[in-house]
Write an enzyme that holds these catalytic residues in place. Sequence first.
Site, short mmCIF file in Angstrom:
data_model
loop_
_atom_site.label_atom_id
_atom_site.label_comp_id
_atom_site.label_asym_id
_atom_site.label_seq_id
_atom_site.Cartn_x
_atom_site.Cartn_y
_atom_site.Cartn_z
N CYS A 191 -220.16 94.05 -48.62
CA CYS A 191 -219.59 92.35 -48.61
C CYS A 191 -218.61 92.10 -47.84
O CYS A 191 -217.88 91.25 -47.33
CB CYS A 191 -219.74 91.60 -50.43
SG CYS A 191 -219.09 90.26 -50.81
N TYR A 247 -230.09 83.86 -42.32
CA TYR A 247 -229.04 83.16 -42.84
C TYR A 247 -228.01 83.84 -42.26
O TYR A 247 -226.72 82.97 -41.30
CB TYR A 247 -228.88 83.38 -44.31
CG TYR A 247 -228.20 84.74 -45.06
CD1 TYR A 247 -226.85 84.45 -44.91
CD2 TYR A 247 -229.26 85.47 -45.78
CE1 TYR A 247 -226.86 85.90 -45.80
CE2 TYR A 247 -229.08 86.50 -45.97
CZ TYR A 247 -228.06 86.60 -46.23
OH TYR A 247 -227.39 88.01 -46.90
N ALA A 291 -225.95 80.32 -51.09
CA ALA A 291 -225.20 79.01 -50.21
C ALA A 291 -225.70 80.13 -49.05
O ALA A 291 -225.36 80.99 -49.17
CB ALA A 291 -223.97 78.88 -50.60
N LYS A 343 -216.82 87.29 -42.69
CA LYS A 343 -217.66 85.79 -42.36
C LYS A 343 -216.91 84.81 -42.89
O LYS A 343 -216.91 83.87 -41.30
CB LYS A 343 -219.08 86.49 -43.01
CG LYS A 343 -220.56 85.52 -42.58
CD LYS A 343 -221.22 85.33 -43.03
CE LYS A 343 -220.91 84.75 -44.21
NZ LYS A 343 -222.23 84.77 -45.08
N LYS A 344 -217.02 84.15 -43.94
CA LYS A 344 -216.50 82.98 -44.04
C LYS A 344 -215.47 83.00 -44.18
O LYS A 344 -215.23 81.39 -43.85
CB LYS A 344 -216.50 83.55 -45.77
CG LYS A 344 -216.41 81.75 -46.39
CD LYS A 344 -217.70 81.11 -46.70
CE LYS A 344 -217.02 79.95 -47.42
NZ LYS A 344 -216.70 79.06 -48.53
N HIS A 387 -217.26 58.69 -58.34
CA HIS A 387 -217.34 57.98 -57.80
C HIS A 387 -216.42 57.88 -56.90
O HIS A 387 -214.74 57.45 -58.01
CB HIS A 387 -217.87 56.90 -57.71
CG HIS A 387 -217.93 55.80 -56.72
ND1 HIS A 387 -218.87 55.70 -55.06
CD2 HIS A 387 -217.25 54.54 -56.33
CE1 HIS A 387 -219.16 54.77 -54.79
NE2 HIS A 387 -217.51 53.86 -54.56
N GLU A 393 -226.03 81.27 -39.23
CA GLU A 393 -224.18 81.46 -39.91
C GLU A 393 -223.33 81.81 -38.55
O GLU A 393 -222.55 81.10 -38.57
CB GLU A 393 -223.62 82.44 -40.96
CG GLU A 393 -224.09 81.54 -42.58
CD GLU A 393 -224.03 82.80 -43.03
OE1 GLU A 393 -224.23 82.11 -44.64
OE2 GLU A 393 -224.32 84.12 -43.22
N GLU A 421 -222.43 62.86 -56.04
CA GLU A 421 -223.14 62.25 -57.70
C GLU A 421 -224.37 61.11 -56.56
O GLU A 421 -225.37 60.76 -57.79
CB GLU A 421 -222.08 60.31 -56.66
CG GLU A 421 -222.08 59.49 -56.21
CD GLU A 421 -221.24 58.50 -55.67
OE1 GLU A 421 -221.41 57.23 -56.30
OE2 GLU A 421 -220.42 58.74 -54.96
N CYS A 471 -219.97 89.40 -46.51
CA CYS A 471 -219.89 87.94 -47.06
C CYS A 471 -218.06 87.36 -46.78
O CYS A 471 -217.59 86.41 -46.14
CB CYS A 471 -219.90 87.57 -48.61
SG CYS A 471 -221.01 89.01 -48.71
#
Length: 452
Positions: free
Chosen positions: A43, A178, A341, A51-52, A435, A182, A440, A48
Amino acid sequence: MTFDYDLFVIGGGSGGVRAARIASAEGKARVALAEEYRMGGTCVIRGCVPKKLMVYASEYPGMIEDARAYGWKVEAGAFDWSHFRSQLEVELTRLENAYRGTLKNAGVEVFDQRATVADAHTVALADGRRVTAKHILIATGGKPFIPDVPGAELGVTSNEMFHLEALPKRALVVGGGYIASEFACILNGLGVETTQYYRGAQILRGFDDEARGHVSTAMQAAGVTIHCGTDILRLEKTAGGILAVATDGTEREFDLVMFATGRSPNSRGLGLEALGVEFGRKDEIKVDGWSQTSVPSIYAVGDVTDRINLTPVAIREGHAFADTVFKGEPRQADHDLVASAVFTQPELGAVGLTEEAARAQEPIEVYVATFRPMQTLFAGRQDRVLMKLIVSTASRKVLGCHIVGPGAGEMIQLVGIAVKMGATKEDFDRTVAVHPTMSEELVTLRNPVRRG
Protein backbone atom coordinates in the site's frame (compact mmCIF):
# COMPACT_ATOMS: atom_id res chain seq x y z
CA MET A 1 10.19 -23.51 26.82
CA THR A 2 11.88 -20.10 26.68
CA PHE A 3 11.59 -18.19 23.40
CA ASP A 4 13.64 -15.29 22.03
CA TYR A 5 10.43 -13.42 21.25
CA ASP A 6 6.76 -13.64 22.12
CA LEU A 7 5.90 -12.68 18.54
CA PHE A 8 7.82 -12.67 15.28
CA VAL A 9 6.11 -10.93 12.36
CA ILE A 10 7.16 -11.69 8.78
CA GLY A 11 6.17 -8.75 6.57
CA GLY A 12 6.37 -5.00 7.18
CA GLY A 13 3.12 -3.92 5.54
CA SER A 14 0.20 -2.23 7.25
CA GLY A 15 -1.23 -5.39 8.83
CA GLY A 16 2.07 -6.71 10.15
CA VAL A 17 3.21 -3.35 11.47
CA ARG A 18 -0.09 -2.76 13.29
CA ALA A 19 0.03 -6.21 14.91
CA ALA A 20 3.67 -5.74 15.98
CA ARG A 21 3.04 -2.27 17.43
CA ILE A 22 -0.04 -3.26 19.43
CA ALA A 23 1.51 -6.50 20.71
CA SER A 24 4.67 -4.72 21.83
CA ALA A 25 3.46 -1.33 23.08
CA GLU A 26 0.08 -2.32 24.50
CA GLY A 27 0.42 -6.08 24.97
CA LYS A 28 3.89 -5.80 26.59
CA ALA A 29 5.24 -8.57 24.37
CA ARG A 30 8.77 -9.04 23.06
CA VAL A 31 8.30 -8.51 19.33
CA ALA A 32 10.48 -8.67 16.22
CA LEU A 33 9.59 -8.00 12.61
CA ALA A 34 11.39 -8.88 9.36
CA GLU A 35 10.90 -7.09 6.04
CA GLU A 36 13.02 -7.90 2.99
CA TYR A 37 12.14 -4.85 0.89
CA ARG A 38 10.89 -1.48 2.18
CA MET A 39 8.84 -0.89 5.31
CA GLY A 40 5.24 -0.04 4.56
CA GLY A 41 4.34 -2.88 2.22
CA THR A 42 2.38 -2.78 -1.00
CA CYS A 43 0.00 0.00 0.00
CA VAL A 44 2.58 2.54 1.06
CA ILE A 45 5.47 1.73 -1.29
CA ARG A 46 3.93 0.36 -4.50
CA GLY A 47 0.18 0.58 -4.21
CA CYS A 48 -2.53 2.79 -2.75
CA VAL A 49 -0.40 5.77 -1.74
CA PRO A 50 1.76 6.32 -4.85
CA LYS A 51 -1.18 5.39 -7.05
CA LYS A 52 -3.43 8.01 -5.41
CA LEU A 53 -0.72 10.63 -5.86
CA MET A 54 -0.57 9.68 -9.55
CA VAL A 55 -4.36 10.04 -9.71
CA TYR A 56 -4.05 13.57 -8.32
CA ALA A 57 -1.35 14.41 -10.88
CA SER A 58 -3.48 13.11 -13.74
CA GLU A 59 -6.49 15.23 -12.75
CA TYR A 60 -4.83 18.62 -13.19
CA PRO A 61 -5.35 18.96 -16.98
CA GLY A 62 -9.10 18.78 -16.42
CA MET A 63 -8.88 21.27 -13.56
CA ILE A 64 -6.96 23.72 -15.74
CA GLU A 65 -9.58 23.38 -18.47
CA ASP A 66 -12.33 24.04 -15.96
CA ALA A 67 -10.42 27.02 -14.54
CA ARG A 68 -10.47 28.68 -17.98
CA ALA A 69 -14.23 28.17 -18.13
CA TYR A 70 -14.49 29.92 -14.77
CA GLY A 71 -12.58 32.94 -16.08
CA TRP A 72 -8.99 32.16 -15.08
CA LYS A 73 -6.32 32.98 -17.67
CA VAL A 74 -4.25 29.81 -17.29
CA GLU A 75 -2.49 27.45 -19.69
CA ALA A 76 -1.22 23.95 -19.08
CA GLY A 77 2.45 23.33 -19.65
CA ALA A 78 4.10 19.98 -20.28
CA PHE A 79 3.95 17.40 -17.51
CA ASP A 80 7.38 16.80 -15.98
CA TRP A 81 7.37 13.10 -15.13
CA SER A 82 10.91 13.09 -13.74
CA HIS A 83 10.05 15.89 -11.31
CA PHE A 84 6.90 14.11 -10.16
CA ARG A 85 8.75 10.80 -9.77
CA SER A 86 11.46 12.37 -7.62
CA GLN A 87 8.89 14.09 -5.42
CA LEU A 88 7.00 10.82 -5.14
CA GLU A 89 10.13 9.05 -3.92
CA VAL A 90 10.65 11.74 -1.29
CA GLU A 91 7.13 11.19 0.01
CA LEU A 92 7.45 7.40 0.06
CA THR A 93 10.72 7.67 1.95
CA ARG A 94 9.03 9.93 4.48
CA LEU A 95 6.23 7.42 4.97
CA GLU A 96 8.65 4.50 5.24
CA ASN A 97 10.58 6.35 7.93
CA ALA A 98 7.31 7.05 9.75
CA TYR A 99 6.56 3.32 9.79
CA ARG A 100 10.04 2.60 11.11
CA GLY A 101 9.62 5.26 13.76
CA THR A 102 6.34 3.72 14.86
CA LEU A 103 7.99 0.32 15.31
CA LYS A 104 11.00 1.78 17.12
CA ASN A 105 8.81 3.76 19.51
CA ALA A 106 6.80 0.64 20.24
CA GLY A 107 9.96 -1.33 21.08
CA VAL A 108 9.82 -3.69 18.11
CA GLU A 109 13.14 -5.09 16.87
CA VAL A 110 13.41 -4.86 13.08
CA PHE A 111 15.35 -7.16 10.75
CA ASP A 112 15.84 -5.73 7.25
CA GLN A 113 16.10 -9.07 5.51
CA ARG A 114 14.09 -12.02 4.31
CA ALA A 115 12.72 -14.42 6.89
CA THR A 116 11.21 -17.88 6.51
CA VAL A 117 9.67 -20.36 8.92
CA ALA A 118 11.88 -23.28 9.94
CA ASP A 119 9.40 -24.91 12.31
CA ALA A 120 6.33 -23.98 14.35
CA HIS A 121 8.40 -21.75 16.65
CA THR A 122 11.56 -20.96 14.68
CA VAL A 123 12.27 -18.26 12.12
CA ALA A 124 15.27 -18.50 9.78
CA LEU A 125 16.81 -15.18 8.72
CA ALA A 126 18.61 -14.64 5.43
CA ASP A 127 21.90 -13.96 7.19
CA GLY A 128 21.88 -17.47 8.66
CA ARG A 129 20.63 -16.64 12.14
CA ARG A 130 17.72 -18.52 13.69
CA VAL A 131 15.45 -17.11 16.35
CA THR A 132 12.53 -18.62 18.24
CA ALA A 133 9.10 -17.17 18.92
CA LYS A 134 6.05 -18.32 20.82
CA HIS A 135 3.83 -16.97 18.02
CA ILE A 136 4.62 -16.29 14.35
CA LEU A 137 2.51 -13.94 12.24
CA ILE A 138 2.65 -14.12 8.43
CA ALA A 139 1.80 -10.75 6.88
CA THR A 140 3.56 -11.00 3.52
CA GLY A 141 0.75 -9.57 1.38
CA GLY A 142 0.30 -10.29 -2.30
CA LYS A 143 2.10 -9.92 -5.61
CA PRO A 144 1.01 -9.16 -9.19
CA PHE A 145 -0.07 -12.13 -11.28
CA ILE A 146 1.56 -12.28 -14.72
CA PRO A 147 -0.27 -14.38 -17.33
CA ASP A 148 1.59 -17.21 -19.02
CA VAL A 149 1.70 -15.87 -22.57
CA PRO A 150 4.65 -15.69 -24.99
CA GLY A 151 6.53 -12.43 -24.54
CA ALA A 152 5.04 -11.67 -21.11
CA GLU A 153 8.48 -10.56 -19.93
CA LEU A 154 8.12 -7.50 -22.20
CA GLY A 155 5.33 -6.18 -19.99
CA VAL A 156 5.40 -4.50 -16.59
CA THR A 157 3.12 -4.66 -13.54
CA SER A 158 1.85 -2.04 -11.14
CA ASN A 159 5.09 -2.50 -9.15
CA GLU A 160 7.14 -0.94 -11.94
CA MET A 161 4.72 1.82 -12.91
CA PHE A 162 6.07 4.20 -10.28
CA HIS A 163 9.65 3.85 -11.50
CA LEU A 164 9.33 4.36 -15.26
CA GLU A 165 12.21 6.36 -16.77
CA ALA A 166 9.75 8.22 -18.96
CA LEU A 167 6.06 8.19 -19.77
CA PRO A 168 5.16 6.20 -22.90
CA LYS A 169 3.31 7.72 -25.82
CA ARG A 170 1.12 4.63 -26.32
CA ALA A 171 0.17 2.28 -23.48
CA LEU A 172 -1.84 -0.92 -23.22
CA VAL A 173 -3.32 -1.93 -19.87
CA VAL A 174 -4.33 -5.59 -19.72
CA GLY A 175 -7.01 -6.38 -17.15
CA GLY A 176 -10.36 -5.09 -16.00
CA GLY A 177 -10.13 -4.84 -12.22
CA TYR A 178 -9.70 -1.72 -10.16
CA ILE A 179 -5.90 -1.58 -10.57
CA ALA A 180 -6.14 -1.87 -14.35
CA SER A 181 -8.93 0.67 -14.63
CA GLU A 182 -7.27 3.15 -12.28
CA PHE A 183 -3.99 3.04 -14.20
CA ALA A 184 -5.80 3.37 -17.52
CA CYS A 185 -7.35 6.60 -16.21
CA ILE A 186 -4.03 7.82 -14.77
CA LEU A 187 -2.13 7.30 -18.01
CA ASN A 188 -4.90 8.86 -20.06
CA GLY A 189 -4.97 11.88 -17.74
CA LEU A 190 -1.20 12.30 -18.10
CA GLY A 191 -1.55 12.51 -21.86
CA VAL A 192 -0.72 8.93 -22.82
CA GLU A 193 -2.72 7.32 -25.63
CA THR A 194 -4.27 4.56 -23.55
CA THR A 195 -5.94 1.29 -24.50
CA GLN A 196 -7.41 -1.27 -22.09
CA TYR A 197 -8.01 -4.95 -22.90
CA TYR A 198 -10.25 -7.05 -20.66
CA ARG A 199 -11.34 -10.60 -21.37
CA GLY A 200 -14.68 -10.17 -19.55
CA ALA A 201 -17.86 -8.51 -20.74
CA GLN A 202 -17.44 -5.37 -18.61
CA ILE A 203 -14.67 -3.86 -16.49
CA LEU A 204 -14.76 -3.81 -12.65
CA ARG A 205 -16.24 -7.27 -12.15
CA GLY A 206 -17.78 -7.66 -8.71
CA PHE A 207 -19.07 -4.12 -8.50
CA ASP A 208 -22.65 -3.11 -9.23
CA ASP A 209 -23.42 -3.58 -12.93
CA GLU A 210 -25.03 -0.18 -13.40
CA ALA A 211 -22.21 1.58 -11.57
CA ARG A 212 -19.42 -0.12 -13.48
CA GLY A 213 -21.18 0.55 -16.77
CA HIS A 214 -21.34 4.21 -15.80
CA VAL A 215 -17.59 4.24 -15.09
CA SER A 216 -16.78 2.50 -18.37
CA THR A 217 -18.84 4.96 -20.40
CA ALA A 218 -17.17 7.92 -18.71
CA MET A 219 -13.68 6.49 -19.19
CA GLN A 220 -14.28 6.03 -22.91
CA ALA A 221 -15.74 9.53 -23.22
CA ALA A 222 -12.53 10.84 -21.61
CA GLY A 223 -10.37 9.11 -24.20
CA VAL A 224 -9.56 5.61 -22.90
CA THR A 225 -10.10 2.95 -25.58
CA ILE A 226 -11.63 -0.10 -23.89
CA HIS A 227 -11.86 -3.48 -25.61
CA CYS A 228 -13.89 -5.98 -23.59
CA GLY A 229 -13.95 -9.64 -24.57
CA THR A 230 -10.30 -9.22 -25.55
CA ASP A 231 -7.13 -10.77 -24.18
CA ILE A 232 -3.47 -11.01 -25.13
CA LEU A 233 -2.25 -13.99 -27.16
CA ARG A 234 1.39 -12.90 -27.25
CA LEU A 235 3.74 -9.93 -27.11
CA GLU A 236 6.59 -9.38 -29.55
CA LYS A 237 9.45 -6.90 -29.47
CA THR A 238 9.58 -4.67 -32.55
CA ALA A 239 11.82 -1.87 -33.74
CA GLY A 240 9.18 0.65 -32.70
CA GLY A 241 7.91 -0.84 -29.46
CA ILE A 242 5.90 -3.90 -28.38
CA LEU A 243 3.46 -5.67 -30.69
CA ALA A 244 0.38 -6.98 -28.88
CA VAL A 245 -1.43 -9.79 -30.68
CA ALA A 246 -4.94 -10.06 -29.26
CA THR A 247 -7.69 -12.67 -29.24
CA ASP A 248 -9.96 -10.42 -31.30
CA GLY A 249 -7.57 -10.74 -34.23
CA THR A 250 -5.98 -7.32 -33.93
CA GLU A 251 -2.25 -6.57 -33.80
CA ARG A 252 -1.28 -3.21 -32.36
CA GLU A 253 2.00 -1.63 -31.35
CA PHE A 254 2.54 0.03 -27.96
CA ASP A 255 5.43 1.59 -26.10
CA LEU A 256 4.34 0.08 -22.78
CA VAL A 257 2.24 -2.95 -21.84
CA MET A 258 1.08 -3.18 -18.24
CA PHE A 259 -0.37 -6.39 -16.84
CA ALA A 260 -2.99 -5.78 -14.15
CA THR A 261 -4.52 -9.24 -14.33
CA GLY A 262 -4.96 -9.87 -10.63
CA ARG A 263 -2.82 -10.48 -7.58
CA SER A 264 -1.74 -13.68 -5.84
CA PRO A 265 -1.05 -14.25 -2.12
CA ASN A 266 2.66 -14.07 -1.41
CA SER A 267 2.60 -17.34 0.56
CA ARG A 268 4.93 -19.80 -1.14
CA GLY A 269 8.61 -20.26 -0.32
CA LEU A 270 8.19 -19.33 3.33
CA GLY A 271 8.56 -22.89 4.62
CA LEU A 272 4.89 -23.18 5.55
CA GLU A 273 4.13 -26.15 3.31
CA ALA A 274 6.51 -28.44 5.19
CA LEU A 275 4.83 -27.56 8.49
CA GLY A 276 1.37 -28.55 7.32
CA VAL A 277 -0.10 -25.05 7.04
CA GLU A 278 -3.18 -25.33 4.85
CA PHE A 279 -3.51 -23.34 1.61
CA GLY A 280 -6.53 -22.53 -0.53
CA ARG A 281 -6.82 -23.01 -4.27
CA LYS A 282 -5.29 -19.59 -4.98
CA ASP A 283 -2.36 -20.18 -2.60
CA GLU A 284 -4.01 -18.14 0.13
CA ILE A 285 -3.18 -19.18 3.70
CA LYS A 286 -6.31 -20.61 5.24
CA VAL A 287 -7.17 -19.13 8.64
CA ASP A 288 -10.11 -19.15 11.02
CA GLY A 289 -11.93 -16.10 12.37
CA TRP A 290 -9.05 -15.47 14.78
CA SER A 291 -6.52 -15.41 11.89
CA GLN A 292 -5.04 -18.70 13.16
CA THR A 293 -3.71 -21.26 10.68
CA SER A 294 -3.85 -25.04 10.93
CA VAL A 295 -0.59 -24.81 12.92
CA PRO A 296 -1.68 -23.27 16.27
CA SER A 297 1.41 -21.08 16.81
CA ILE A 298 1.24 -19.56 13.30
CA TYR A 299 -1.21 -16.83 12.33
CA ALA A 300 -1.72 -14.83 9.13
CA VAL A 301 -3.36 -11.49 8.28
CA GLY A 302 -3.87 -9.32 5.23
CA ASP A 303 -3.78 -10.11 1.52
CA VAL A 304 -1.86 -13.36 2.07
CA THR A 305 -5.14 -14.77 3.47
CA ASP A 306 -7.22 -13.43 0.53
CA ARG A 307 -10.21 -12.47 2.65
CA ILE A 308 -10.83 -8.82 1.75
CA ASN A 309 -7.71 -7.43 0.11
CA LEU A 310 -7.82 -3.87 1.40
CA THR A 311 -5.26 -2.12 3.58
CA PRO A 312 -7.74 -1.02 6.29
CA VAL A 313 -8.94 -4.63 6.55
CA ALA A 314 -5.38 -5.90 7.03
CA ILE A 315 -4.90 -3.30 9.76
CA ARG A 316 -8.10 -4.42 11.51
CA GLU A 317 -7.03 -8.06 11.26
CA GLY A 318 -3.59 -7.31 12.68
CA HIS A 319 -5.05 -5.27 15.51
CA ALA A 320 -7.64 -7.93 16.38
CA PHE A 321 -4.92 -10.60 16.43
CA ALA A 322 -2.77 -8.57 18.83
CA ASP A 323 -5.71 -7.74 21.08
CA THR A 324 -6.69 -11.39 21.26
CA VAL A 325 -3.31 -13.01 21.77
CA PHE A 326 -1.41 -10.37 23.74
CA LYS A 327 -3.93 -8.12 25.47
CA GLY A 328 -6.43 -10.72 26.64
CA GLU A 329 -9.23 -9.03 24.69
CA PRO A 330 -10.59 -11.70 22.33
CA ARG A 331 -11.82 -10.02 19.16
CA GLN A 332 -12.32 -11.03 15.54
CA ALA A 333 -11.99 -8.63 12.63
CA ASP A 334 -15.37 -7.68 11.18
CA HIS A 335 -15.49 -8.33 7.42
CA ASP A 336 -19.14 -7.36 6.97
CA LEU A 337 -20.18 -4.20 5.11
CA VAL A 338 -16.69 -2.95 4.28
CA ALA A 339 -16.82 0.16 2.11
CA SER A 340 -14.40 0.54 -0.79
CA ALA A 341 -13.44 3.04 -3.46
CA VAL A 342 -12.07 2.74 -6.98
CA PHE A 343 -10.02 5.79 -7.97
CA THR A 344 -10.93 5.79 -11.61
CA GLN A 345 -12.02 9.02 -13.23
CA PRO A 346 -14.82 9.29 -12.24
CA GLU A 347 -14.42 7.59 -8.85
CA LEU A 348 -16.60 4.70 -7.74
CA GLY A 349 -17.55 4.24 -4.09
CA ALA A 350 -19.48 1.21 -2.85
CA VAL A 351 -20.71 -0.35 0.37
CA GLY A 352 -22.97 -3.33 0.87
CA LEU A 353 -24.71 -5.43 -1.76
CA THR A 354 -24.86 -4.82 -5.49
CA GLU A 355 -28.30 -4.71 -7.05
CA GLU A 356 -27.66 -8.14 -8.55
CA ALA A 357 -26.65 -9.75 -5.26
CA ALA A 358 -29.45 -8.08 -3.32
CA ARG A 359 -32.11 -9.18 -5.82
CA ALA A 360 -30.90 -12.78 -5.53
CA GLN A 361 -31.26 -12.52 -1.75
CA GLU A 362 -34.65 -10.87 -1.24
CA PRO A 363 -37.24 -8.45 -2.72
CA ILE A 364 -35.74 -4.98 -3.10
CA GLU A 365 -36.40 -1.44 -4.20
CA VAL A 366 -33.80 0.41 -6.26
CA TYR A 367 -33.42 4.18 -6.07
CA VAL A 368 -31.22 5.89 -8.68
CA ALA A 369 -30.35 9.47 -9.58
CA THR A 370 -28.08 10.53 -12.44
CA PHE A 371 -27.29 14.17 -13.07
CA ARG A 372 -24.62 16.58 -14.24
CA PRO A 373 -22.70 18.01 -11.27
CA MET A 374 -22.79 21.77 -10.85
CA GLN A 375 -19.04 22.40 -11.01
CA THR A 376 -18.35 20.72 -14.35
CA LEU A 377 -21.77 21.58 -15.79
CA PHE A 378 -20.82 25.25 -15.52
CA ALA A 379 -17.54 24.45 -17.28
CA GLY A 380 -19.41 22.80 -20.16
CA ARG A 381 -18.37 19.22 -19.44
CA GLN A 382 -20.75 16.33 -20.03
CA ASP A 383 -19.84 14.46 -16.82
CA ARG A 384 -22.66 12.62 -15.07
CA VAL A 385 -22.89 11.49 -11.45
CA LEU A 386 -24.66 8.29 -10.35
CA MET A 387 -26.21 7.87 -6.89
CA LYS A 388 -27.83 4.52 -6.12
CA LEU A 389 -29.47 2.96 -3.06
CA ILE A 390 -30.56 -0.67 -2.75
CA VAL A 391 -33.31 -1.08 -0.15
CA SER A 392 -34.86 -4.18 1.42
CA THR A 393 -38.62 -4.20 0.81
CA ALA A 394 -39.23 -6.10 4.05
CA SER A 395 -36.89 -4.44 6.59
CA ARG A 396 -36.46 -1.10 4.75
CA LYS A 397 -32.73 -1.29 5.51
CA VAL A 398 -30.33 0.17 2.96
CA LEU A 399 -28.56 -2.96 1.73
CA GLY A 400 -26.14 -1.18 -0.60
CA CYS A 401 -25.04 2.21 -1.80
CA HIS A 402 -23.11 2.92 -5.00
CA ILE A 403 -21.77 6.33 -6.01
CA VAL A 404 -19.97 7.29 -9.22
CA GLY A 405 -18.61 10.81 -9.44
CA PRO A 406 -16.06 13.25 -8.04
CA GLY A 407 -15.33 12.56 -4.38
CA ALA A 408 -17.17 9.23 -4.37
CA GLY A 409 -14.50 7.72 -2.12
CA GLU A 410 -14.95 10.46 0.47
CA MET A 411 -18.73 10.19 0.36
CA ILE A 412 -18.91 6.41 0.65
CA GLN A 413 -16.84 6.49 3.84
CA LEU A 414 -19.58 8.50 5.54
CA VAL A 415 -22.45 6.56 3.97
CA GLY A 416 -20.70 3.39 5.15
CA ILE A 417 -21.24 4.44 8.77
CA ALA A 418 -25.00 4.72 8.25
CA VAL A 419 -25.25 1.45 6.37
CA LYS A 420 -23.13 -0.32 9.01
CA MET A 421 -25.50 0.99 11.69
CA GLY A 422 -28.47 -0.51 9.83
CA ALA A 423 -30.01 2.73 8.55
CA THR A 424 -33.32 2.43 6.75
CA LYS A 425 -34.49 4.29 3.69
CA GLU A 426 -36.71 6.34 5.97
CA ASP A 427 -33.65 7.32 8.04
CA PHE A 428 -32.12 8.71 4.85
CA ASP A 429 -35.42 10.46 4.03
CA ARG A 430 -35.57 12.13 7.46
CA THR A 431 -32.11 13.61 6.99
CA VAL A 432 -32.13 17.24 5.82
CA ALA A 433 -30.14 17.81 2.64
CA VAL A 434 -26.97 19.89 2.56
CA HIS A 435 -27.44 22.21 -0.42
CA PRO A 436 -25.97 22.63 -2.95
CA THR A 437 -23.99 19.38 -2.92
CA MET A 438 -23.90 16.22 -4.97
CA SER A 439 -24.45 14.02 -1.92
CA GLU A 440 -27.80 15.64 -1.10
CA GLU A 441 -29.28 13.38 -3.77
CA LEU A 442 -28.84 10.46 -1.36
CA VAL A 443 -31.45 11.95 0.99
CA THR A 444 -33.84 13.28 -1.67
CA LEU A 445 -34.43 10.04 -3.59
CA ARG A 446 -38.19 9.51 -3.22
CA ASN A 447 -39.44 7.02 -5.81
CA PRO A 448 -37.85 3.68 -6.68
CA VAL A 449 -36.92 3.30 -10.34
CA ARG A 450 -37.52 -0.46 -10.15
CA ARG A 451 -38.41 -3.25 -7.81
CA GLY A 452 -37.26 -6.82 -7.85
